[in-house]
Design an enzyme around this catalytic site. Structure first.
Site, PDB file in Angstrom:
ATOM      1  N   HIS A 201      52.093 112.723 127.846  1.00 45.83           N
ATOM      2  CA  HIS A 201      52.944 113.839 128.269  1.00 45.83           C
ATOM      3  C   HIS A 201      54.019 113.207 129.138  1.00 45.83           C
ATOM      4  CE1 HIS A 201      54.451 117.525 130.027  1.00 45.83           C
ATOM      5  NE2 HIS A 201      54.266 116.995 131.224  1.00 45.83           N
TER       6      HIS A 201
ATOM      7  N   CYS B 122      56.919 117.872 124.540  1.00 50.02           N
ATOM      8  CA  CYS B 122      57.450 117.400 125.819  1.00 50.02           C
ATOM      9  C   CYS B 122      58.215 116.092 125.665  1.00 50.02           C
ATOM     10  CB  CYS B 122      56.318 117.237 126.834  1.00 50.02           C
ATOM     11  SG  CYS B 122      55.030 116.084 126.288  1.00 50.02           S
TER      12      CYS B 122
END
Length: 168
Positions: free
Chosen positions: A38, A108
């Site tokens: 992430h 993301c």
């Protein structure tokens, strides 16, 4: 003529697997993965990221993920905070609406890569952006895809960007 102000741009990298990908990927995928990444962009003293609720922000390291596992110096930008927030608002109304989120194809890391290029002209590291295709290139990844496509990720602890009063 006065030189322009330069603002540092950082990529915060978090391993969502907390080390499990490194240990289990050879068995499950037949190839080594170092993490399930992430990412977010830190600029103008805030951290910005994209998830299933759209674009959010927090103080750096302020989500429940805690501090990042690593920080990549992306470079510097001349883009002011005001212009950057206008840019994010337009992204939040178009390319990066919450419903556009897809774990493999629009996530993301897609957001971080787009924003890094806007701010500095540089891409984020390919070991991050190549991860979905690496997973999907394996039989196990293909078998899991229908399940994984249904997963929506939104790190808790951020505030919505570009929506009045934080509304979704």
């Amino acid at each position: 003529m006065e030189p322009p102000n330069l603002y540092p741009v950082k990529l915060y990298v978090y391993d969502l697997s907390k080390g499990l990908a490194r240990r289990l990927s050879p068995i499950m995928l037949g190839k080594q993965l170092e993490g399930i990444w992430h990412t977010s962009i830190v600029v103008h003293k805030d951290e910005f990221f994209f998830g299933s609720s759209g674009i959010s922000s927090c103080t750096p390291g302020g989500t429940l993920l805690g501090p990042p596992d690593s920080v990549v110096d992306v470079g510097n930008t001349e883009v002011t905070e005001e212009i950057f927030l206008e840019y994010l608002s337009s992204l939040g109304e178009s390319l990066f609406r919450g419903e556009a989120y897809n774990l493999f194809e629009h996530n993301c890391n897609t957001f971080s890569n787009e924003v890094a290029q806007f701010l500095t002209g540089r891409k984020i590291p390919s070991y991050i952006t190549d991860l979905p295709s690496e997973v999907l290139s394996t039989p196990f990844g293909q078998a899991l895809r229908p399940f994984l496509d249904s997963i929506q990720i939104q790190p808790p602890g951020g505030n919505s960007v570009g929506r009045p009063n934080g509304q979704s």
